[in-house]
Structure formats: C-alpha cells, structure tokens
Motif scaffolding. Structure first.
Motif, mmCIF file in Angstrom:
data_model
loop_
_atom_site.group_PDB
_atom_site.id
_atom_site.type_symbol
_atom_site.label_atom_id
_atom_site.label_comp_id
_atom_site.label_asym_id
_atom_site.label_seq_id
_atom_site.Cartn_x
_atom_site.Cartn_y
_atom_site.Cartn_z
ATOM 1 N N TYR A 59 0.857 -1.188 0.000
ATOM 2 C CA TYR A 59 0.000 0.000 0.000
ATOM 3 C C TYR A 59 0.892 1.236 0.000
ATOM 4 C CZ TYR A 59 -4.515 2.247 1.111
ATOM 5 O OH TYR A 59 -5.687 2.962 1.067
ATOM 6 N N PRO A 60 0.801 2.116 -0.993
ATOM 7 C CA PRO A 60 -0.090 2.052 -2.149
ATOM 8 C C PRO A 60 0.456 1.098 -3.210
ATOM 9 C CG PRO A 60 1.278 4.003 -2.309
ATOM 10 C CD PRO A 60 1.612 3.361 -0.989
ATOM 11 N N SER A 61 -0.433 0.424 -3.891
ATOM 12 C CA SER A 61 -0.030 -0.608 -4.854
ATOM 13 C C SER A 61 0.195 0.013 -6.234
ATOM 14 C CB SER A 61 -1.090 -1.710 -4.921
ATOM 15 O OG SER A 61 -2.381 -1.143 -5.133
ATOM 16 N N VAL A 62 1.217 0.847 -6.320
ATOM 17 C CA VAL A 62 1.613 1.455 -7.594
ATOM 18 C C VAL A 62 3.030 0.986 -7.951
ATOM 19 C CG1 VAL A 62 0.078 3.443 -7.647
ATOM 20 C CG2 VAL A 62 2.172 3.568 -6.320
ATOM 21 N N THR A 63 3.390 1.161 -9.206
ATOM 22 C CA THR A 63 4.516 0.456 -9.813
ATOM 23 C C THR A 63 5.862 0.681 -9.123
ATOM 24 O OG1 THR A 63 3.415 0.397 -11.952
ATOM 25 C CG2 THR A 63 5.823 0.212 -11.965
ATOM 26 N N TYR A 64 6.223 1.928 -8.863
ATOM 27 C CA TYR A 64 7.570 2.184 -8.348
ATOM 28 C C TYR A 64 7.758 1.675 -6.912
ATOM 29 C CZ TYR A 64 9.329 4.544 -12.482
ATOM 30 O OH TYR A 64 9.791 4.792 -13.744
ATOM 31 N N PRO A 65 6.837 1.969 -5.995
ATOM 32 C CA PRO A 65 6.965 1.342 -4.680
ATOM 33 C C PRO A 65 6.958 -0.186 -4.743
ATOM 34 C CG PRO A 65 5.418 3.162 -4.578
ATOM 35 C CD PRO A 65 5.734 2.951 -6.029
ATOM 36 N N CYS A 66 6.131 -0.751 -5.626
ATOM 37 C CA CYS A 66 6.070 -2.212 -5.748
ATOM 38 C C CYS A 66 7.405 -2.787 -6.194
ATOM 39 C CB CYS A 66 4.979 -2.624 -6.739
ATOM 40 S SG CYS A 66 3.296 -2.458 -6.112
ATOM 41 N N HIS A 67 8.027 -2.188 -7.192
ATOM 42 C CA HIS A 67 9.293 -2.721 -7.691
ATOM 43 C C HIS A 67 10.444 -2.481 -6.708
ATOM 44 C CE1 HIS A 67 7.056 -3.256 -11.407
ATOM 45 N NE2 HIS A 67 8.025 -4.069 -11.779
ATOM 46 N N ALA A 68 10.357 -1.399 -5.940
ATOM 47 C CA ALA A 68 11.341 -1.214 -4.872
ATOM 48 C C ALA A 68 11.164 -2.277 -3.797
ATOM 49 C CB ALA A 68 11.215 0.192 -4.277
ATOM 50 N N THR A 69 9.927 -2.645 -3.522
ATOM 51 C CA THR A 69 9.657 -3.718 -2.562
ATOM 52 C C THR A 69 10.188 -5.056 -3.064
ATOM 53 O OG1 THR A 69 7.754 -2.698 -1.461
ATOM 54 C CG2 THR A 69 7.785 -5.100 -1.558
ATOM 55 N N ILE A 70 9.995 -5.352 -4.345
ATOM 56 C CA ILE A 70 10.440 -6.628 -4.900
ATOM 57 C C ILE A 70 11.944 -6.814 -4.718
ATOM 58 C CG2 ILE A 70 10.734 -7.934 -7.055
ATOM 59 C CD1 ILE A 70 8.007 -6.725 -7.945
ATOM 60 N N VAL A 71 12.732 -5.743 -4.882
ATOM 61 C CA VAL A 71 14.190 -5.893 -4.807
ATOM 62 C C VAL A 71 14.756 -5.656 -3.406
ATOM 63 C CG1 VAL A 71 14.546 -5.343 -7.244
ATOM 64 C CG2 VAL A 71 14.643 -3.497 -5.539
ATOM 65 N N THR A 72 13.910 -5.230 -2.457
ATOM 66 C CA THR A 72 14.397 -5.008 -1.091
ATOM 67 C C THR A 72 13.777 -5.957 -0.073
ATOM 68 O OG1 THR A 72 12.695 -3.353 -0.562
ATOM 69 C CG2 THR A 72 14.777 -2.544 -1.520
ATOM 70 N N GLY A 73 12.582 -6.448 -0.356
ATOM 71 C CA GLY A 73 11.870 -7.256 0.629
ATOM 72 C C GLY A 73 11.248 -6.430 1.730
ATOM 73 N N ASN A 74 11.121 -5.119 1.510
ATOM 74 C CA ASN A 74 10.599 -4.224 2.545
ATOM 75 C C ASN A 74 9.391 -3.436 2.062
ATOM 76 O OD1 ASN A 74 12.542 -4.831 4.547
ATOM 77 N ND2 ASN A 74 14.016 -3.456 3.566
ATOM 78 N N TYR A 75 8.599 -2.984 3.027
ATOM 79 C CA TYR A 75 7.492 -2.082 2.730
ATOM 80 C C TYR A 75 8.048 -0.683 2.446
ATOM 81 C CZ TYR A 75 4.124 -5.552 4.465
ATOM 82 O OH TYR A 75 3.365 -6.676 4.644
ATOM 83 N N PRO A 76 7.231 0.176 1.816
ATOM 84 C CA PRO A 76 7.707 1.531 1.502
ATOM 85 C C PRO A 76 8.222 2.314 2.703
ATOM 86 C CG PRO A 76 5.739 1.057 0.242
ATOM 87 C CD PRO A 76 5.935 -0.105 1.172
ATOM 88 N N ASN A 77 7.640 2.120 3.897
ATOM 89 C CA ASN A 77 8.110 2.906 5.039
ATOM 90 C C ASN A 77 9.529 2.547 5.454
ATOM 91 O OD1 ASN A 77 7.565 0.442 6.228
ATOM 92 N ND2 ASN A 77 6.335 1.263 7.893
#
Length: 440
Positions: A47-65
């Motif tokens: 959350y929010p489920s938009v592309t850039y935060p999602c792809h940062a999550t995929i390569v880090t294993g972390n939530y945006p915060n």
C-alpha cells in the motif's frame, strides 16, 4: 550460503492479475512455467499498490516505510508533470542487484523502475525526459550504462515509437534476448508495461488488454528460447510476476478542488498554484494528504472534518481514510497527515481547478492520458485485487501455493542466488525452493 541457480531471470509483467490466471493457463509459454515449476495463486501487494513502490519492494523485501519509495511521483504541488522516483538513491538500504554485484556476479536491468544511476553492469533504466530542454536518448544514456544502451539502440531502436506500446515492450524484448545471448548475466530483471498501458487506456478486461496478454506470452516464449540458444537454460531460473492488479473506474476525485475552495490551496488568476496548506497527492486508487506544516493543528483538524463529511456521501467516492500513523503501520508514508482509499469505480487526480468529481468517458481517456479507465494503487485488501507469481528452473519446487506477500519475493530471489538482503519485512518462501547443493 549455497547458490541454487547460475542465472536468475525476473520478468515483471506490470499489472498482471490473479484474475488473468485462467487465460495464462491456456497460453503455451505460460503453460511451460506452470507445468514445470511453481505457482503462487495470490500475491498480496503493498500500500499504495503502484509500480515504483512495488518494484522497490520486490528488490528489497521491505514495505515503503522502510525502503523510502512511497509513490510513483514526487510531492511537487502544482507541477503539471511531477518527477518520478527514478533514481537508485531513492531506495534506502540494499537491493537484490547490489548484493548480487557484491558477490561478483553479473547484473542487468531493463526498464526496471528506480534503477537510474544504479551500480548495475548492463542498465537501461526506466526514466524519461521531463523538461522541455531535455533529450530522451541523452537522459537514458546518462543514467544507465551508456555503451550498452547505445549499442542496443543502434540495433533495435527502429522498433520503438517513443514510449508507445506495444512498440516499447517489443524493443525491450529484443534487448532482453540480445542481453541473454551476449552477456549471460547472473541476474536479469526486465519490466514490461504493455498490459498496464492497455488496462489504463481501455479497461481491465478490454480486448486490447487481452491482446497484450497474448503478446506477453510470445515475449516469454522468446526469452525461454534465448536461454536455450545461449546454452544456459538448464542453469537458469525464470520468474514471471506481477506487481499489482487493477480495477475499472469511471470517476475521478479532485480533492484539491475542494481544498482550493476552503483556502487550503491558493491560486492566481491563471489558476496556477501559489501556496498550499494541505495537498492531495494521488496514488491512483488511494491518495496521501500532506500538510505543508506537519505541526499545523488547525489545518489537520479542518481536513479531518472535511474528510468525515465526504465519507457520509458515497457519490464523493471516498471509502475510508486513516491517519499518517496508521498509514505507517500499513507500510505507507509516515509523513502524510492522512491516507485515503477510493471506492471501487473511483480514483484520485491532483487537479485543483475544475470539477470536484469528474465522470470519465472513453473519448476523454483517449484524448488525455491522465484520465484512465482502470487503475491501481488501491489497498491490497480490496477484493479480486491480487497478483501472481510463476517460477520454473533451478532451485524451484513443482508446487502450488495459495498465498505469499510481495515483500517475500526479494528475500526468496536472493536465496536463489546465494545472497541475503539482511533483516527484511519479508521472508524466504522455502516451500518454493529445493534448497539442495550448490550449482557449479
């Protein structure tokens, strides 16, 4: 840590939905992955489920915060085309490609979000010229691997038509095939956006979106064939995944229009923003509200009261709202004052003049790209809003799992290549892996 594969190919089909699975089962190259490897039927996004935060999550294993990429675009009130979170420096902490590079393995990324100026051996970052004086080719070259990008553009640039789809993905496909054959990277991350574009412009289940799924099937087939031609197929692992789903919508909420009438936003006679106390920052199906002065108690209370009034009227399109503290607890931006969730059929835009609620027609969507017929950004808890993951090759069990989270993907991918992302929000999904001896 032992390595389970020599070559990890991560293919992100932007906006691939769990609802697409019945169609994918009928497409031959997706069938290959499904028959030979693993399937996760529901991947919960962020959350929010938009592309850039999602792809940062995929390569880090972390939530945006934790990783710091809270939205696609930056908070730049009044700017018609805000800048995006293009740069590696936007991500806090390490990434999958950083750890693979540290382990002396070769990395490549093709239009993978948030990789501009990243330390990647063969990098074609997703970034576009956002100023009148900028040149797209130079912007790309300066923020990735110049020689590699120049060579790919010389060979396959004739396929592109700017950022138009499906030509952009066709160009990226040829670059992917070439990179596999000539570079044989240990980690290759590829981002295809054809499906996402078609869903935005034509709707979730439109004929154009279904055609994009079929094109993705052909692209996947070309990648699998390239691995065979490069003679690394047997030493490889292929991941096909989505970052989020999408929902159809027909109405845009312009909350900043209301903020303007309430003197929370000040404009001049030409409707240019001069100053602001509160600003609604769109994440499509959700939105952040920021205060210029986070300690301004009066403005906080005024916005809070307005939101409570809007909740009472379903036609205003706001399903719920939470405070910044509650948003942070869900992995979103702790700096926001509030986070809003749109009702199904609605999404947020940042306009501060015009209509408060605007009904979007197909004609308007075709004429102006800011108007869409389907979007994402919604809470991952929305019904029928999950994405999926398919994997086959070295280190992968033949198994079907009902559920994982997007934050679990990065740690699992790292484990395949024998590296670690450290202490992450997500975990290694060991059920997917064969966790046996090291590949030599």
């Amino acid at each position: 840590m032992n390595r389970l594969t020599d070559h990890l190919i991560i293919i992100s089909f932007d906006c691939l939905s769990a609802l697409d699975l019945p169609i994918l089962r009928e497409l031959p190259h997706f069938q290959t992955l499904l028959s030979e490897g693993a399937l996760v039927e529901h991947v919960e996004s962020i959350y929010p489920s938009v592309t850039y935060p999602c792809h940062a999550t995929i390569v880090t294993g972390n939530y945006p915060n934790r990783h710091g990429v809270f939205n696609n675009t930056l908070l730049q009130p009044g700017m018609a085309s805000p800048d995006w979170n293009w740069y590696r420096k936007c991500i806090h902490g390490t990434t999958l490609y950083d750890e693979v590079k540290k382990a002396n393995m070769t990395t490549a990324a093709l239009l993978w979000p948030v990789t501009a100026k990243a330390d990647i051996d063969y990098n074609m970052p997703e970034i576009f010229s956002n100023r009148p004086w900028q040149n797209q080719i130079l912007v790309s070259l300066m923020n990735g691997s110049p020689r590699f990008q120049w060579e790919m553009s010389k060979r396959y640039g004739h396929i592109r038509k700017g950022l138009q789809q499906p030509e952009l993905d066709n160009f990226i496909l040829e670059t992917t095939v070439d990179t596999i054959k000539t570079k044989k990277p240990n980690l290759l991350m590829v981002h295809f956006t054809d499906l996402d574009t078609q869903r935005h412009e034509h709707g979730f289940s439109s004929e154009e979106s279904m055609m994009a799924l079929h094109r993705h099937n052909q692209r996947l087939g070309r990648i699998l064939e390239a691995l065979k031609e490069a003679r690394i197929y047997e030493q490889s692992t292929v991941i096909a995944l989505g970052d989020h789903s999408a929902l159809d919508e027909q109405k845009a909420i312009h909350l900043n229009v209301l903020f303007t009438t309430q003197n929370l936003i000040t404009t001049n006679a030409n409707r240019k923003l001069l100053d602001w106390k509160a600003y609604c920052k769109s994440c499509d199906g959700s939105a952040y509200i920021y205060l210029k002065n986070p300690t301004d108690v009066d403005t906080f209370q005024k916005v809070h009261n307005l939101l409570n009034l809007l909740l009472e009227e379903p036609d205003f399109g706001i399903e719920t709202f939470i405070t910044g503290e509650e948003a942070a607890a869900r992995g979103a931006d702790p700096a926001c004052a509030f986070m809003l969730e749109a009702r199904q059929g609605f999404y947020f835009l940042e306009d501060f003049s015009g209509e408060f609620i605007k009904t979007i027609s197909k004609k308007e969507s075709a004429a102006d790209k800011k108007y869409t017929l389907a979007c994402h950004g919604y809470s991952p808890e929305k019904e029928n809003y999950g994405t999926i993951l398919m994997a086959a090759g070295n280190g992968i069990q033949k198994i079907t799992l009902p559920y994982i989270r997007l934050i679990d993907e990065g740690p699992t991918f790292a484990r395949l290549l024998g590296v670690s992302l450290g202490n992450t929000d997500g975990k290694v999904i060991e059920e997917l892996l064969t966790l046996k001896e090291e590949v030599i």
